[in-house]
Design a protein around this motif. Structure first.
Motif, PDB file in Angstrom:
ATOM      1  N   THR A 299       0.825  -1.209   0.000  1.00 21.20           N
ATOM      2  CA  THR A 299       0.000   0.000   0.000  1.00 21.20           C
ATOM      3  C   THR A 299       0.861   1.262   0.000  1.00 21.20           C
ATOM      4  OG1 THR A 299      -1.617   1.265   1.278  1.00 21.20           O
ATOM      5  CG2 THR A 299      -0.115  -0.091   2.536  1.00 21.20           C
ATOM      6  N   GLY A 300       0.329   2.330  -0.589  1.00 25.57           N
ATOM      7  CA  GLY A 300       1.016   3.605  -0.565  1.00 25.57           C
ATOM      8  C   GLY A 300       0.852   4.329   0.758  1.00 25.57           C
ATOM      9  N   MET A 301       0.047   3.760   1.662  1.00 22.24           N
ATOM     10  CA  MET A 301      -0.184   4.345   2.989  1.00 22.24           C
ATOM     11  C   MET A 301       1.027   4.057   3.868  1.00 22.24           C
ATOM     12  SD  MET A 301      -2.553   5.694   5.150  1.00 22.24           S
ATOM     13  CE  MET A 301      -3.261   5.552   6.800  1.00 22.24           C
ATOM     14  N   SER A 302       1.813   5.092   4.157  1.00 19.52           N
ATOM     15  CA  SER A 302       3.057   4.887   4.903  1.00 19.52           C
ATOM     16  C   SER A 302       2.855   4.871   6.415  1.00 19.52           C
ATOM     17  CB  SER A 302       4.068   5.992   4.545  1.00 19.52           C
ATOM     18  OG  SER A 302       3.542   7.265   4.869  1.00 19.52           O
ATOM     19  N   TYR A 303       1.666   5.181   6.875  1.00 16.88           N
ATOM     20  CA  TYR A 303       1.396   5.260   8.322  1.00 16.88           C
ATOM     21  C   TYR A 303       1.620   3.898   8.975  1.00 16.88           C
ATOM     22  CZ  TYR A 303      -1.000   6.580  12.638  1.00 16.88           C
ATOM     23  OH  TYR A 303      -1.299   6.848  13.946  1.00 16.88           O
ATOM     24  N   PRO A 304       2.350   3.828  10.094  1.00 16.56           N
ATOM     25  CA  PRO A 304       2.685   2.532  10.690  1.00 16.56           C
ATOM     26  C   PRO A 304       1.528   1.832  11.377  1.00 16.56           C
ATOM     27  CG  PRO A 304       3.522   4.317  12.067  1.00 16.56           C
ATOM     28  CD  PRO A 304       3.017   4.947  10.798  1.00 16.56           C
ATOM     29  N   GLY A 305       0.476   2.567  11.710  1.00 17.14           N
ATOM     30  CA  GLY A 305      -0.676   1.938  12.343  1.00 17.14           C
ATOM     31  C   GLY A 305      -0.841   2.357  13.797  1.00 17.14           C
ATOM     32  N   ILE A 306      -1.982   1.983  14.369  1.00 15.22           N
ATOM     33  CA  ILE A 306      -2.317   2.301  15.759  1.00 15.22           C
ATOM     34  C   ILE A 306      -2.364   0.980  16.518  1.00 15.22           C
ATOM     35  CG2 ILE A 306      -3.983   3.396  17.306  1.00 15.22           C
ATOM     36  CD1 ILE A 306      -5.106   4.862  14.819  1.00 15.22           C
ATOM     37  N   HIS A 307      -1.373   0.718  17.348  1.00 14.95           N
ATOM     38  CA  HIS A 307      -1.278  -0.583  18.003  1.00 14.95           C
ATOM     39  C   HIS A 307      -2.001  -0.642  19.341  1.00 14.95           C
ATOM     40  CE1 HIS A 307       2.450  -1.886  15.453  1.00 14.95           C
ATOM     41  NE2 HIS A 307       1.338  -1.778  14.757  1.00 14.95           N
ATOM     42  N   ASN A 308      -2.376   0.502  19.894  1.00 19.75           N
ATOM     43  CA  ASN A 308      -3.137   0.494  21.139  1.00 19.75           C
ATOM     44  C   ASN A 308      -4.615   0.269  20.825  1.00 19.75           C
ATOM     45  OD1 ASN A 308      -4.877   2.082  23.259  1.00 19.75           O
ATOM     46  ND2 ASN A 308      -2.944   1.608  24.275  1.00 19.75           N
ATOM     47  N   THR A 309      -5.193  -0.774  21.414  1.00 23.73           N
ATOM     48  CA  THR A 309      -6.563  -1.166  21.076  1.00 23.73           C
ATOM     49  C   THR A 309      -7.571  -0.091  21.452  1.00 23.73           C
ATOM     50  OG1 THR A 309      -5.925  -3.478  21.454  1.00 23.73           O
ATOM     51  CG2 THR A 309      -8.273  -3.011  21.313  1.00 23.73           C
ATOM     52  N   GLN A 310      -7.422   0.502  22.636  1.00 28.71           N
ATOM     53  CA  GLN A 310      -8.379   1.527  23.047  1.00 28.71           C
ATOM     54  C   GLN A 310      -8.299   2.749  22.142  1.00 28.71           C
ATOM     55  OE1 GLN A 310     -10.805   1.408  25.757  1.00 28.71           O
ATOM     56  NE2 GLN A 310     -11.452   3.027  24.350  1.00 28.71           N
ATOM     57  N   THR A 311      -7.099   3.112  21.725  1.00 27.72           N
ATOM     58  CA  THR A 311      -6.957   4.264  20.824  1.00 27.72           C
ATOM     59  C   THR A 311      -7.620   3.995  19.485  1.00 27.72           C
ATOM     60  OG1 THR A 311      -4.873   4.874  21.897  1.00 27.72           O
ATOM     61  CG2 THR A 311      -5.300   5.831  19.747  1.00 27.72           C
ATOM     62  N   ARG A 312      -7.469   2.773  18.962  1.00 33.25           N
ATOM     63  CA  ARG A 312      -8.162   2.434  17.713  1.00 33.25           C
ATOM     64  C   ARG A 312      -9.668   2.555  17.885  1.00 33.25           C
ATOM     65  NH1 ARG A 312      -4.870  -1.894  17.817  1.00 33.25           N
ATOM     66  NH2 ARG A 312      -6.585  -3.382  18.019  1.00 33.25           N
ATOM     67  N   ALA A 313     -10.171   2.080  19.014  1.00 43.52           N
ATOM     68  CA  ALA A 313     -11.611   2.177  19.279  1.00 43.52           C
ATOM     69  C   ALA A 313     -12.046   3.634  19.340  1.00 43.52           C
ATOM     70  CB  ALA A 313     -11.957   1.457  20.583  1.00 43.52           C
ATOM     71  N   ASP A 314     -11.250   4.481  19.993  1.00 41.11           N
ATOM     72  CA  ASP A 314     -11.583   5.907  20.084  1.00 41.11           C
ATOM     73  C   ASP A 314     -11.618   6.540  18.694  1.00 41.11           C
ATOM     74  OD1 ASP A 314     -11.614   5.615  22.835  1.00 41.11           O
ATOM     75  OD2 ASP A 314      -9.622   6.482  23.134  1.00 41.11           O
ATOM     76  N   VAL A 315     -10.638   6.199  17.853  1.00 39.97           N
ATOM     77  CA  VAL A 315     -10.568   6.766  16.506  1.00 39.97           C
ATOM     78  C   VAL A 315     -11.759   6.318  15.664  1.00 39.97           C
ATOM     79  CG1 VAL A 315      -9.277   6.703  14.330  1.00 39.97           C
ATOM     80  CG2 VAL A 315      -8.078   7.124  16.482  1.00 39.97           C
ATOM     81  N   VAL A 316     -12.078   5.021  15.701  1.00 40.25           N
ATOM     82  CA  VAL A 316     -13.204   4.512  14.902  1.00 40.25           C
ATOM     83  C   VAL A 316     -14.515   5.108  15.404  1.00 40.25           C
ATOM     84  CG1 VAL A 316     -14.493   2.443  14.257  1.00 40.25           C
ATOM     85  CG2 VAL A 316     -11.992   2.405  14.248  1.00 40.25           C
ATOM     86  N   ALA A 317     -14.650   5.248  16.728  1.00 38.86           N
ATOM     87  CA  ALA A 317     -15.862   5.863  17.285  1.00 38.86           C
ATOM     88  C   ALA A 317     -16.015   7.297  16.789  1.00 38.86           C
ATOM     89  CB  ALA A 317     -15.811   5.829  18.809  1.00 38.86           C
ATOM     90  N   TYR A 318     -14.896   8.007  16.690  1.00 39.05           N
ATOM     91  CA  TYR A 318     -14.954   9.378  16.160  1.00 39.05           C
ATOM     92  C   TYR A 318     -15.305   9.375  14.673  1.00 39.05           C
ATOM     93  CZ  TYR A 318     -13.310  13.731  14.108  1.00 39.05           C
ATOM     94  OH  TYR A 318     -13.222  14.884  13.371  1.00 39.05           O
ATOM     95  N   LEU A 319     -14.645   8.544  13.884  1.00 37.58           N
ATOM     96  CA  LEU A 319     -14.937   8.484  12.445  1.00 37.58           C
ATOM     97  C   LEU A 319     -16.403   8.138  12.207  1.00 37.58           C
ATOM     98  CD1 LEU A 319     -11.757   6.620  11.124  1.00 37.58           C
ATOM     99  CD2 LEU A 319     -12.263   9.060  10.956  1.00 37.58           C
ATOM    100  N   ARG A 320     -16.974   7.317  13.089  1.00 37.30           N
ATOM    101  CA  ARG A 320     -18.381   6.949  12.952  1.00 37.30           C
ATOM    102  C   ARG A 320     -19.295   8.171  13.057  1.00 37.30           C
ATOM    103  NH1 ARG A 320     -22.295   6.075  16.917  1.00 37.30           N
ATOM    104  NH2 ARG A 320     -24.032   4.760  16.231  1.00 37.30           N
ATOM    105  N   THR A 321     -18.894   9.163  13.845  1.00 41.14           N
ATOM    106  CA  THR A 321     -19.748  10.344  14.012  1.00 41.14           C
ATOM    107  C   THR A 321     -19.728  11.257  12.789  1.00 41.14           C
ATOM    108  OG1 THR A 321     -18.009  11.754  14.995  1.00 41.14           O
ATOM    109  CG2 THR A 321     -19.251  10.319  16.486  1.00 41.14           C
ATOM    110  N   LEU A 322     -18.764  11.047  11.887  1.00 42.54           N
ATOM    111  CA  LEU A 322     -18.645  11.901  10.701  1.00 42.54           C
ATOM    112  C   LEU A 322     -19.611  11.412   9.624  1.00 42.54           C
ATOM    113  CD1 LEU A 322     -14.749  12.180  10.564  1.00 42.54           C
ATOM    114  CD2 LEU A 322     -16.369  13.710  11.686  1.00 42.54           C
ATOM    115  N   SER A 323     -20.889  11.549   9.903  1.00 42.02           N
ATOM    116  CA  SER A 323     -21.906  11.045   8.982  1.00 42.02           C
ATOM    117  C   SER A 323     -23.252  11.635   9.370  1.00 42.02           C
ATOM    118  CB  SER A 323     -21.976   9.512   9.054  1.00 42.02           C
ATOM    119  OG  SER A 323     -23.053   9.024   8.282  1.00 42.02           O
ATOM    120  N   ASN A 324     -24.107  11.833   8.379  1.00 41.89           N
ATOM    121  CA  ASN A 324     -25.475  12.251   8.675  1.00 41.89           C
ATOM    122  C   ASN A 324     -26.292  11.103   9.243  1.00 41.89           C
ATOM    123  OD1 ASN A 324     -25.227  14.954   7.824  1.00 41.89           O
ATOM    124  ND2 ASN A 324     -25.488  14.366   5.677  1.00 41.89           N
ATOM    125  N   ARG A 325     -25.863   9.881   8.957  1.00 38.79           N
ATOM    126  CA  ARG A 325     -26.542   8.687   9.479  1.00 38.79           C
ATOM    127  C   ARG A 325     -25.477   7.681   9.919  1.00 38.79           C
ATOM    128  NH1 ARG A 325     -31.814   8.123   8.804  1.00 38.79           N
ATOM    129  NH2 ARG A 325     -31.658   5.856   8.969  1.00 38.79           N
TER     130      ARG A 325
END
Length: 327
Positions: free
Chosen positions: A153-179
């Protein structure tokens, strides 16, 4: 004495010395045997531990991230937003209709088709992974290690290895929607836990303090500060304010629950609709929306501090043409 007499006396002295030495040696030997036995003691005076044997090889844990499903309901959206702004905003935009950058715009990404945002040129490595939509599990795998998820992949980001931080990020991304897509149901979380051999659910928190006493000491100003910090992204509270991601909250205390005019509520909360928003009912909802109505679209993890919830209820109650008398 003559010479021969001297020689004879010397010989006697030598013989006597040898005899004496022998007697001393014999005596010492006998004393030693009486003090220290030739036999090994039953228990050694100093115990020397044996060298540890090689431990049997254990099966290594399966590679990959822990599931975030059990964490999403209580994930910290504010922490997820702060993390994204710090580490992701250089490459991505997050507003509705935002332009693509080094990476694609991520508004409404959760639940959207994988690697298919309009106008962005994806690498061949990720196109091969573009099957279906971005589920919570797929997002978890991708964010844990993009290079493992899609080698090349061209995505150079190494990733988020802390499980709680990943959950926090996905929970935030989920709010970026009208539904926003629904949070995982209790059955989905249970199934995930059983599949991965997870331990029993954590013990329940201690019961809240008496709500009447908490409301008697509530500080509406503190409730207002928390509302402005954590709630205004989704709700308005002015009289006649428009609905947003969540409904307008003017006059909510004492009104019928989940019944704001013009707002489209999720199926998860519709069975709860119609009952008045009493202080006690609001307290239960604000503590954990996901526990109050499993499957709700409300991404907010809740207010865990009892007094802080009381402060919020007191503030909400002020924003009404007819504030109710709180207990």
């Amino acid at each position: 004495m003559d010479k021969s007499g001297k020689d004879g006396l010397l010989g006697n002295k030598i013989a006597a010395g040898v005899l004496t030495a022998g007697l001393v040696l014999w005596g010492a030997n006998r004393i030693a045997h009486s003090v220290m036995s030739d036999e090994a003691p039953e228990k050694p005076a100093i115990k020397i531990a044996a060298l540890p044997s090689a431990a049997p090889a254990q099966a290594s844990k399966p590679a990959g991230p822990e599931s975030i499903l059990p964490l999403l309901a209580k994930a910290d959206v504010a922490k997820g937003m702060a993390f994204v702004q710090q580490q992701c905003a250089a490459c991505h935009t997050f507003t509705q209709g935002g332009a693509n950058g080094v990476g694609p715009n991520l508004y409404d990404v959760v639940g959207a088709p994988m690697f298919a945002h309009t106008g962005f040129s994806y690498s061949a490595a990720v196109k091969a992974k573009a099957h279906g939509n971005w589920t919570y599990d797929e997002m978890n795998e991708w964010l844990y290690s993009p290079s493992n998820f899609a080698p090349g992949t061209g995505m150079s980001y190494p990733g988020i290895h802390n499980t709680q931080t990943r959950a926090d990020v996905v929970a935030y991304l989920r709010t970026l929607s009208n539904r926003p897509v629904p949070l995982p149901s209790a059955s989905q979380i249970k199934s995930e836990s059983e599949e991965h051999g997870a331990s029993a659910a954590p013990p329940a928190t201690a019961p809240a303090e008496n709500l009447t006493a908490l409301l008697a000491h509530a500080d509406p100003a503190k409730g207002k500060a928390l509302f402005e910090e954590q709630c205004t992204a989704c709700h308005t509270i002015a009289k006649g304010g428009a609905n947003g991601v969540g409904p307008n909250l003017y006059g909510v205390v004492g009104s019928k629950s989940f019944s704001a005019s013009g707002f489209d509520y999720s199926d998860a909360v519709k069975p709860k609709a119609g009952k008045p928003w009493t202080a006690a009912r609001l307290d239960d909802w604000l503590k954990s929306p996901a526990a109050f109505a499993p499957g709700t679209h409300m991404a907010y993890p809740g207010i865990k501090n009892d007094q802080t919830r009381a402060d919020m209820i007191a503030y909400l109650n002020q924003n009404s043409a007819s504030p109710v008398k709180l207990p």
